[in-house]
Design a protein around this motif. Structure first.
Motif, mmCIF file in Angstrom:
data_model
loop_
_atom_site.group_PDB
_atom_site.id
_atom_site.type_symbol
_atom_site.label_atom_id
_atom_site.label_comp_id
_atom_site.label_asym_id
_atom_site.label_seq_id
_atom_site.Cartn_x
_atom_site.Cartn_y
_atom_site.Cartn_z
ATOM 1 N N ALA A 18 17.549 -45.107 -74.691
ATOM 2 C CA ALA A 18 18.530 -45.773 -73.823
ATOM 3 C C ALA A 18 17.829 -46.644 -72.784
ATOM 4 O O ALA A 18 18.255 -47.771 -72.521
ATOM 5 C CB ALA A 18 19.416 -44.744 -73.134
ATOM 6 N N VAL A 19 16.739 -46.126 -72.220
ATOM 7 C CA VAL A 19 16.012 -46.905 -71.201
ATOM 8 C C VAL A 19 15.471 -48.201 -71.817
ATOM 9 O O VAL A 19 15.613 -49.287 -71.240
ATOM 10 C CB VAL A 19 14.854 -46.068 -70.591
ATOM 11 N N SER A 56 24.985 -47.231 -72.640
ATOM 12 C CA SER A 56 24.532 -47.953 -73.833
ATOM 13 C C SER A 56 25.720 -48.559 -74.568
ATOM 14 O O SER A 56 25.656 -49.697 -75.039
ATOM 15 C CB SER A 56 23.773 -47.013 -74.778
ATOM 16 N N TYR A 112 23.785 -46.935 -65.884
ATOM 17 C CA TYR A 112 22.913 -45.872 -66.403
ATOM 18 C C TYR A 112 22.443 -44.968 -65.266
ATOM 19 O O TYR A 112 22.486 -43.742 -65.375
ATOM 20 C CB TYR A 112 21.713 -46.497 -67.125
ATOM 21 N N GLU A 117 19.859 -47.268 -82.854
ATOM 22 C CA GLU A 117 19.988 -48.275 -81.790
ATOM 23 C C GLU A 117 19.139 -49.507 -82.054
ATOM 24 O O GLU A 117 19.029 -50.394 -81.203
ATOM 25 C CB GLU A 117 19.561 -47.663 -80.444
ATOM 26 N N LYS A 124 26.982 -51.528 -72.618
ATOM 27 C CA LYS A 124 26.061 -52.661 -72.780
ATOM 28 C C LYS A 124 26.364 -53.398 -74.093
ATOM 29 O O LYS A 124 26.459 -54.628 -74.117
ATOM 30 C CB LYS A 124 24.617 -52.164 -72.777
ATOM 31 N N ALA A 147 22.902 -38.156 -72.171
ATOM 32 C CA ALA A 147 23.022 -38.969 -70.960
ATOM 33 C C ALA A 147 22.647 -40.408 -71.283
ATOM 34 O O ALA A 147 21.677 -40.655 -71.977
ATOM 35 C CB ALA A 147 22.108 -38.418 -69.873
ATOM 36 N N THR A 170 20.705 -34.688 -72.987
ATOM 37 C CA THR A 170 20.578 -35.120 -74.381
ATOM 38 C C THR A 170 21.373 -36.396 -74.649
ATOM 39 O O THR A 170 20.885 -37.314 -75.284
ATOM 40 C CB THR A 170 21.093 -34.003 -75.333
ATOM 41 N N ARG A 230 17.676 -41.540 -83.229
ATOM 42 C CA ARG A 230 18.469 -42.307 -82.250
ATOM 43 C C ARG A 230 17.949 -43.751 -82.177
ATOM 44 O O ARG A 230 18.738 -44.706 -82.126
ATOM 45 C CB ARG A 230 18.398 -41.633 -80.881
ATOM 46 N N LEU A 288 15.021 -38.101 -76.034
ATOM 47 C CA LEU A 288 16.064 -39.042 -76.447
ATOM 48 C C LEU A 288 16.319 -40.182 -75.465
ATOM 49 O O LEU A 288 16.645 -41.293 -75.867
ATOM 50 C CB LEU A 288 17.383 -38.272 -76.627
ATOM 51 N N ASN A 289 16.175 -39.911 -74.180
ATOM 52 C CA ASN A 289 16.584 -40.897 -73.182
ATOM 53 C C ASN A 289 15.716 -42.146 -73.148
ATOM 54 O O ASN A 289 16.128 -43.180 -72.620
ATOM 55 C CB ASN A 289 16.613 -40.252 -71.796
ATOM 56 N N PHE A 303 12.908 -38.428 -64.848
ATOM 57 C CA PHE A 303 14.023 -38.736 -63.947
ATOM 58 C C PHE A 303 13.690 -38.192 -62.556
ATOM 59 O O PHE A 303 12.625 -37.623 -62.339
ATOM 60 C CB PHE A 303 15.310 -38.062 -64.446
ATOM 61 N N ALA A 321 24.367 -52.735 -66.885
ATOM 62 C CA ALA A 321 23.920 -51.594 -67.695
ATOM 63 C C ALA A 321 22.946 -50.700 -66.925
ATOM 64 O O ALA A 321 23.061 -49.472 -66.970
ATOM 65 C CB ALA A 321 23.287 -52.089 -68.984
ATOM 66 N N GLU A 328 16.107 -53.930 -72.185
ATOM 67 C CA GLU A 328 15.776 -55.010 -73.133
ATOM 68 C C GLU A 328 14.279 -55.097 -73.405
ATOM 69 O O GLU A 328 13.696 -56.179 -73.406
ATOM 70 C CB GLU A 328 16.323 -56.336 -72.627
ATOM 71 N N SER A 374 16.562 -49.757 -74.489
ATOM 72 C CA SER A 374 17.670 -50.624 -74.886
ATOM 73 C C SER A 374 18.293 -51.323 -73.671
ATOM 74 O O SER A 374 18.471 -52.535 -73.658
ATOM 75 C CB SER A 374 18.713 -49.774 -75.620
ATOM 76 N N ILE A 375 18.573 -50.539 -72.645
ATOM 77 C CA ILE A 375 19.215 -51.099 -71.450
ATOM 78 C C ILE A 375 18.289 -52.098 -70.750
ATOM 79 O O ILE A 375 18.727 -53.110 -70.220
ATOM 80 C CB ILE A 375 19.652 -49.951 -70.512
#
Lengths: 140, 110
Positions: free
Chosen positions: B58-59, A20, A44, B87, A23, A15, A13, B83, B54-55, A102, A40, B64, B61-62
Motif C-alpha cells: 500500500a505504501v 488504496s 492512508y 496491485e 486512490k 490497513a 493486515t 498482494r 503486507l502494508n 509505523f 491518498a 507511486e 502504491s500510494i
C-alpha cells in the motif's frame, strides 16, 4: 461520488485497503496524479491512525467536481492534547507497531502537510473524527 | 532504467513475476519508517526496505514508487507477494545490502 469503508480495529493486515481503493477510483476518474497522491497519503495516514489508536471505525469519502473530502471516524480514546499529537515524532504507538515501521509520530503532521484543510474533532472516551479536504485547484 | 533491467543488474530475483508494464526506476530511496517514506520518497523511486509485511504494498502504491527492493535476502511473506501481484507492484529480492544496491544504481546512472 460517495464511498464508505469500514476500518477494522487493531488489524494492520488490511490497513490501507480503503485508501488504496480510493486512490484507484480517483485515478479512474482522471484526477491529476499529484492531487490523487495528496488525498491518498492523507487518507492512508488517517486510516492507519484509526487502526492503531482508534479501535477502528469508518471512512467516508465524497468526491465532487472541485474537491475531495475524506472523513475518518474512529472509536478510540480521543486525543488529550492535539497540539502535542501534531508534533512530528510524538507518538503513543506500541513497540510492536513501531517494529512494523509505523508509529513514527508523523501521521497527523503528514496529513496536515498533504491536505488543504484538516479538521480534528476529538472527544475523550468517545473517539476522533478527522476531516481532510483536498482542493482540485491547488497543488503541493 | 526499467525495474526488470535493474533487477538483472543486481543479480536479483523479481518475486512478483514478469512486470506487466514498462515500470521505470528514476531514483532510489532507502527507509523503513513508512510515514517518512510516504512523505519524502520521490515518485518513481525504487524503495529499499527491510520490511516485508503486507502494508509495504500500500505504501509503494500510494506513494507511486516504481518497485520495492528487499535487501540481504530477507524472506518476503507469501501474502505480501500475492498482494503485490494483485496491485501490480513489483517486489525484487536481492542478496545485496542497501548500500551495495545504491552503489550499483549509481553506476547505472540512476
Amino acid at each position: 461520488m460517495k464511498l464508505h469503508y469500514e476500518i477494522p480495529a487493531n488489524d494492520l493486515t488490511y490497513a490501507g485497503e480503503a485508501s488504496s481503493s480510493v486512490k484507484k477510483k480517483l485515478v479512474q476518474l482522471g484526477i491529476d496524479p499529484a492531487l490523487v497522491k495528496k488525498a491518498a497519503v492523507s487518507m492512508y495516514e488517517a486510516e492507519i491512525n484509526a487502526v492503531i489508536h482508534g479501535n477502528g471505525g469508518f471512512a467516508d469519502v465524497e468526491v465532487s467536481s472541485d474537491r475531495i473530502i475524506v472523513t475518518i471516524t474512529d472509536k478510540g480514546p480521543g486525543i488529550p492534547n492535539i497540539e502535542l499529537a501534531m508534533q512530528e515524532g510524538w507518538s503513543t504507538a506500541s513497540d510492536e507497531v513501531r517494529e512494523m515501521g509505523f508509529g513514527a509520530g508523523m501521521g497527523l503532521p503528514n496529513i496536515k502537510r498533504y491536505t488543504d484543510k484538516l479538521d480534528i474533532d476529538t472527544q475523550i472516551g468517545e473517539g476522533t473524527k478527522v476531516t481532510i479536504t483536498v482542493e482540485f485547484n491547488k497543488r503541493l | 532504467m526499467l525495474a526488470a533491467e535493474f533487477a538483472a543488474k543486481l543479480g536479483a530475483k523479481v518475486l512478483t513475476g514478469e512486470p506487466r508494464d514498462n515500470t521505470e526506476i528514476k531514483g532510489i530511496y532507502c527507509g523503513d519508517l513508512l510515514s517518512w517514506v510516504m512523505s519524502h520518497a520521490p515518485k518513481s523511486s525504487a524503495w529499499v526496505t527491510v520490511h516485508t509485511h503486507l502494508n509495504i504494498v500500500a505504501v509503494a502504491s500510494i506513494s507511486e514508487l516504481s518497485c520495492i527492493i528487499i535487501p540481504e535476502g530477507i524472506k518476503v511473506d507469501e501474502a505480501t507477494i500475492n498482494r503485490a501481484i494483485d496491485e501490480n507492484t513489483i517486489i525484487i529480492s536481492s542478496e545485496l545490502t542497501a548500500y551495495e544496491i545504491c552503489s550499483i544504481a549509481h553506476d547505472c546512472g540512476i
